[in-house]
Write an enzyme that holds these catalytic residues in place. Structure first.
Site, PDB file in Angstrom:
ATOM      1  N   TRP A 249       0.865  -1.188   0.000  1.00  0.00           N
ATOM      2  CA  TRP A 249       0.000   0.000   0.000  1.00  0.00           C
ATOM      3  C   TRP A 249       0.888   1.220   0.000  1.00  0.00           C
ATOM      4  O   TRP A 249       1.786   1.331   0.837  1.00  0.00           O
ATOM      5  CB  TRP A 249      -0.931   0.053   1.222  1.00  0.00           C
ATOM      6  CG  TRP A 249      -1.665   1.365   1.231  1.00  0.00           C
ATOM      7  CD1 TRP A 249      -2.693   1.733   0.420  1.00  0.00           C
ATOM      8  CD2 TRP A 249      -1.349   2.507   2.043  1.00  0.00           C
ATOM      9  NE1 TRP A 249      -3.049   3.034   0.682  1.00  0.00           N
ATOM     10  CE2 TRP A 249      -2.240   3.531   1.668  1.00  0.00           C
ATOM     11  CE3 TRP A 249      -0.406   2.772   3.037  1.00  0.00           C
ATOM     12  CZ2 TRP A 249      -2.221   4.797   2.254  1.00  0.00           C
ATOM     13  CZ3 TRP A 249      -0.376   4.030   3.624  1.00  0.00           C
ATOM     14  CH2 TRP A 249      -1.285   5.020   3.238  1.00  0.00           C
TER      15      TRP A 249
ATOM     16  N   GLU B  67      -2.915  -2.974  -2.657  1.00  0.00           N
ATOM     17  CA  GLU B  67      -4.078  -2.424  -1.945  1.00  0.00           C
ATOM     18  C   GLU B  67      -4.436  -1.030  -2.462  1.00  0.00           C
ATOM     19  O   GLU B  67      -3.639  -0.107  -2.407  1.00  0.00           O
ATOM     20  CB  GLU B  67      -3.761  -2.347  -0.437  1.00  0.00           C
ATOM     21  CG  GLU B  67      -4.899  -1.759   0.382  1.00  0.00           C
ATOM     22  CD  GLU B  67      -4.573  -1.687   1.878  1.00  0.00           C
ATOM     23  OE1 GLU B  67      -3.437  -2.027   2.278  1.00  0.00           O
ATOM     24  OE2 GLU B  67      -5.463  -1.276   2.643  1.00  0.00           O
TER      25      GLU B  67
ATOM     26  N   LYS C 239      -6.971   2.510  -2.726  1.00  0.00           N
ATOM     27  CA  LYS C 239      -7.611   3.432  -1.780  1.00  0.00           C
ATOM     28  C   LYS C 239      -8.301   4.534  -2.556  1.00  0.00           C
ATOM     29  O   LYS C 239      -7.880   4.894  -3.650  1.00  0.00           O
ATOM     30  CB  LYS C 239      -6.549   4.016  -0.836  1.00  0.00           C
ATOM     31  CG  LYS C 239      -7.120   4.801   0.322  1.00  0.00           C
ATOM     32  CD  LYS C 239      -6.077   4.969   1.418  1.00  0.00           C
ATOM     33  CE  LYS C 239      -6.637   5.791   2.562  1.00  0.00           C
ATOM     34  NZ  LYS C 239      -5.752   5.814   3.715  1.00  0.00           N
TER      35      LYS C 239
ATOM     36  N   HIS D 249     -11.710   1.775   2.143  1.00  0.00           N
ATOM     37  CA  HIS D 249     -11.060   2.458   1.028  1.00  0.00           C
ATOM     38  C   HIS D 249     -11.969   2.716  -0.157  1.00  0.00           C
ATOM     39  O   HIS D 249     -11.508   2.811  -1.296  1.00  0.00           O
ATOM     40  CB  HIS D 249      -9.828   1.668   0.588  1.00  0.00           C
ATOM     41  CG  HIS D 249      -8.706   1.741   1.567  1.00  0.00           C
ATOM     42  ND1 HIS D 249      -7.424   1.352   1.292  1.00  0.00           N
ATOM     43  CD2 HIS D 249      -8.674   2.191   2.842  1.00  0.00           C
ATOM     44  CE1 HIS D 249      -6.652   1.539   2.346  1.00  0.00           C
ATOM     45  NE2 HIS D 249      -7.401   2.041   3.307  1.00  0.00           N
TER      46      HIS D 249
ATOM     47  N   HIS E  48      -8.660  -6.408   3.990  1.00  0.00           N
ATOM     48  CA  HIS E  48      -8.337  -5.636   5.180  1.00  0.00           C
ATOM     49  C   HIS E  48      -9.684  -5.297   5.808  1.00  0.00           C
ATOM     50  O   HIS E  48     -10.364  -4.373   5.374  1.00  0.00           O
ATOM     51  CB  HIS E  48      -7.564  -4.366   4.842  1.00  0.00           C
ATOM     52  CG  HIS E  48      -6.088  -4.563   4.823  1.00  0.00           C
ATOM     53  ND1 HIS E  48      -5.181  -3.538   4.730  1.00  0.00           N
ATOM     54  CD2 HIS E  48      -5.351  -5.711   4.930  1.00  0.00           C
ATOM     55  CE1 HIS E  48      -3.949  -4.028   4.760  1.00  0.00           C
ATOM     56  NE2 HIS E  48      -4.026  -5.351   4.880  1.00  0.00           N
TER      57      HIS E  48
ATOM     58  N   ASP F 204     -10.761   3.628  10.275  1.00  0.00           N
ATOM     59  CA  ASP F 204     -10.159   2.427  10.871  1.00  0.00           C
ATOM     60  C   ASP F 204     -10.615   2.163  12.299  1.00  0.00           C
ATOM     61  O   ASP F 204      -9.810   1.821  13.171  1.00  0.00           O
ATOM     62  CB  ASP F 204      -8.623   2.496  10.806  1.00  0.00           C
ATOM     63  CG  ASP F 204      -8.105   2.359   9.386  1.00  0.00           C
ATOM     64  OD1 ASP F 204      -8.229   1.259   8.829  1.00  0.00           O
ATOM     65  OD2 ASP F 204      -7.592   3.338   8.823  1.00  0.00           O
TER      66      ASP F 204
ATOM     67  N   ASP G 233      -7.442  -4.584   9.632  1.00  0.00           N
ATOM     68  CA  ASP G 233      -6.751  -3.296   9.572  1.00  0.00           C
ATOM     69  C   ASP G 233      -7.577  -2.244  10.308  1.00  0.00           C
ATOM     70  O   ASP G 233      -8.440  -1.602   9.726  1.00  0.00           O
ATOM     71  CB  ASP G 233      -6.529  -2.883   8.107  1.00  0.00           C
ATOM     72  CG  ASP G 233      -5.667  -1.627   7.998  1.00  0.00           C
ATOM     73  OD1 ASP G 233      -5.189  -1.142   9.041  1.00  0.00           O
ATOM     74  OD2 ASP G 233      -5.475  -1.143   6.865  1.00  0.00           O
TER      75      ASP G 233
END
Ligand code: RNT
Ligand code: ZN
Length: 409
Positions: free
Chosen positions: A179, A218, A220, A254, A278, A288, A318
Site C-alpha cells: 500500500w 491495496e 484506496k 477504502h 483488510h 479504521d 486493519d
C-alpha cells in the site's frame, strides 16, 4: 441456552452446528501488529507519521518495543479461538541496528520469525511506504524524482525477499501487501503520468519471481492530504492485479462510504486467483475503527461463504484505535470477524438458494429475517469452549486484568 438445545434448533432448519464449529476453526485470520502501538513502529529513527493514516487517542498501555508488543499479542491470541497469523509491517523490525528502509534485511526481523515458530503462527508482511522523510510529499513509487522512486523500489524489493524467507522458515506462504500513500491534495494536471510511474515502479519491484511469498496490492479512494487523487485507485490496482496475477487487497475503508466490499468479492473473484481483505470499519471516512459485529461485516462473511470464496481469500484486519485498550481492541475485533463467519456458516444455504432460484423472494425475505432469532450465541460459546477461549463476563474480567498490567507503561 445450552449448546445441545441450540444445536437442535439449528437442526430444525437443516443446519449442522458441529460442522460450522469445525469449519470456523480452520479459518485463519491475519492479525495486524499495528493496533498494538498505534502504527508507530520500532525503527530507532525519528519517524514521522503520515500517509494520511494515524491512530488517535492516548489510552495507557501502548507497546513501546517488540517485547511488549509480543507479550500483548500472546495475550490476545490466547483469547481468540483457533490458529491465526500475524501481519507485520517493515517498520516493526526488531534490531539494535538503524537500517534505513532501503537497507532492511531478514536478520532485522529474525526475532519475529523465531517467536512465530515458537507460538505456531504464520507471518504476513508489508513494506512501509509512509512515516518517512522520503514520503513526506505523499509520493513514493509515483514520485517524479527517479532517486526517490528507486529508494522505495529498493525498499519494496527487500520486503519481498524478507517475506519469502519468512514464508520458507515457517512453511506457509507470507503475503507481502503493498500500500502506498501516493496522491495529490489538489487536482493534479497529469494523473496519467503519475499512474504510469506507479505502474513502472511496481513492475520493477515485482520483476523477480519468488516462492514462499505472495504479492498483494491495496487500493484506496482518498486519504488526508490526498483528497483530490489517489494514484493507486481501485481501478488501477484491479487492472494491475489481474494482469500481473498478484492478489488484490480490498480494504473496507477504502471506498465511497456507502459502498460495501461485500458486493465486490464475487465480482473480482471471477478474474483473480486470490484475494486479501483488510477488514476495517470506516466511519464517514477511512477512520479504521475497531470492527463491530455489524451489518457490513455480516454481509462480507455472507459473501465469503455464499460465493465459496474462503479458499481463495486471505482475511486480514486493519484497524487501530488508541482510545480503548489495545489488547481488547484486537481480541474483540478479531472475534467479531469470527462471529460474522460463524453466522454465515450457520445459514440454511440450500433453502435460501432454492427460494432465490425460484424467484420466491417472499420466502427469501421471511427466512432471512426469522434466522436472526436463532441462538448464535450458544454456538459461539461452544466454539470458544472447545478452543479454550473465554466468553462473556469471564472474557471481560481477563481483558480488564491484562489492561491493568500494561497501564503503567
Ligand atoms: C492505509 C492502508 C494500509 C495501512 C497499513 C498500516 O490506508 O489501509 O493497509 O492501514 O498498512
Ligand atoms: Zn488497509
Amino acid at each position: 441456552m445450552s449448546y445441545e438445545s441450540a444445536k437442535a434448533q439449528f437442526a430444525d432448519w437443516g443446519v449442522d452446528t458441529d460442522a460450522a464449529i469445525k469449519a470456523l476453526k480452520d479459518i485463519p485470520i491475519s492479525i495486524h501488529c499495528w493496533q498494538g502501538d498505534d502504527v508507530v513502529g520500532f525503527e530507532n529513527q525519528t519517524g514521522t507519521s503520515g500517509g494520511g493514516i494515524q491512530a488517535t487517542g492516548n489510552h495507557p498501555g501502548r507497546a513501546r518495543n517488540p517485547d511488549e508488543l509480543r507479550a500483548d499479542l500472546e495475550f490476545a491470541y490466547a483469547k481468540i479461538p483457533g490458529s491465526h497469523r500475524l501481519n507485520l509491517h517493515a517498520m516493526y523490525m526488531d534490531t539494535d541496528d538503524t537500517p534505513d528502509r532501503d537497507e532492511i534485511e531478514y536478520r532485522h526481523f529474525a526475532p519475529w520469525v523465531d517467536w512465530a515458530r515458537g507460538t505456531g503462527i504464520g507471518l504476513d508482511f508489508n513494506p512501509t511506504f509512509f512515516a518517512h522523510k522520503k514520503a513526506d510529499d505523499n509520493l513514493t513509487l509515483a514520485h517524479p524524482d527517479k532517486g526517490i522512486r528507486d529508494f522505495w523500489i529498493e525498499h519494496g524489493k527487500r520486503t519481498r525477499d524478507i517475506a519469502a524467507q519468512m514464508g520458507a522458515a515457517l512453511g506457509s506462504p507470507c503475503i507481502n501487501n503493498i500500500w502506498v500513500p501516493d496522491g495529490f491534495k489538489d487536482l493534479p494536471i497529469d494523473r496519467m503520468a503519475a499512474r504510469a510511474r506507479l505502474e513502472a515502479s511496481l513492475d520493477t519491484m515485482l520483476a523477480e519471481a519468488k516462492s514462499d511469498m505472495l504479492d498483494a496490492v491495496e487500493s484506496k479512494l482518498f486519504g488526508i492530504g490526498v483528497e483530490a487523487c489517489t494514484v493507486g485507485s481501485h481501478e488501477f490496482y484491479m487492472g494491475y492485479a489481474i494482469r500481473n496475477k498478484t492478489l488484490l487487497c480490498l480494504d473496507m475503508g477504502h471506498f465511497h462510504p456507502t459502498e460495501n466490499i461485500a458486493d465486490k468479492l464475487s465480482a473480482v473473484a471471477l478474474s483473480l486467483d486470490e484475494l486479501l481483505l483488510h477488514v476495517s470499519r470506516p466511519m464517514r471516512w477511512d477512520s479504521d475503527h475497531v470492527i463491530m459485529l455489524n451489518d457490513d461485516i455480516l454481509a462480507m462473511a455472507h459473501e465469503l461463504v455464499s460465493g465459496d470464496l474462503l479458499g481463495k481469500t486471505h482475511i486480514g484486519l486493519d484497524f487501530f484505535d488508541a482510545t480503548i485498550s489495545r489488547t481488547a481492541a484486537w481480541v474483540i475485533g478479531t472475534r467479531n470477524m469470527q462471529k460474522a463467519l460463524l453466522q454465515a456458516l450457520l445459514k440454511p444455504w440450500d433453502r435460501l438458494r432454492a427460494a432465490e432460484d425460484a424467484l420466491d423472494f417472499t420466502s427469501r425475505f421471511v427466512v432471512t429475517e426469522e434466522l436472526k432469532d436463532l441462538p448464535y450465541g450458544a454456538v459461539w460459546s461452544e466454539f470458544c469452549a472447545r478452543n479454550g477461549a473465554p466468553t462473556g463476563t469471564e472474557l471481560i474480567t481477563e481483558l480488564d486484568a491484562y489492561q491493568a498490567t500494561v497501564a503503567g507503561r
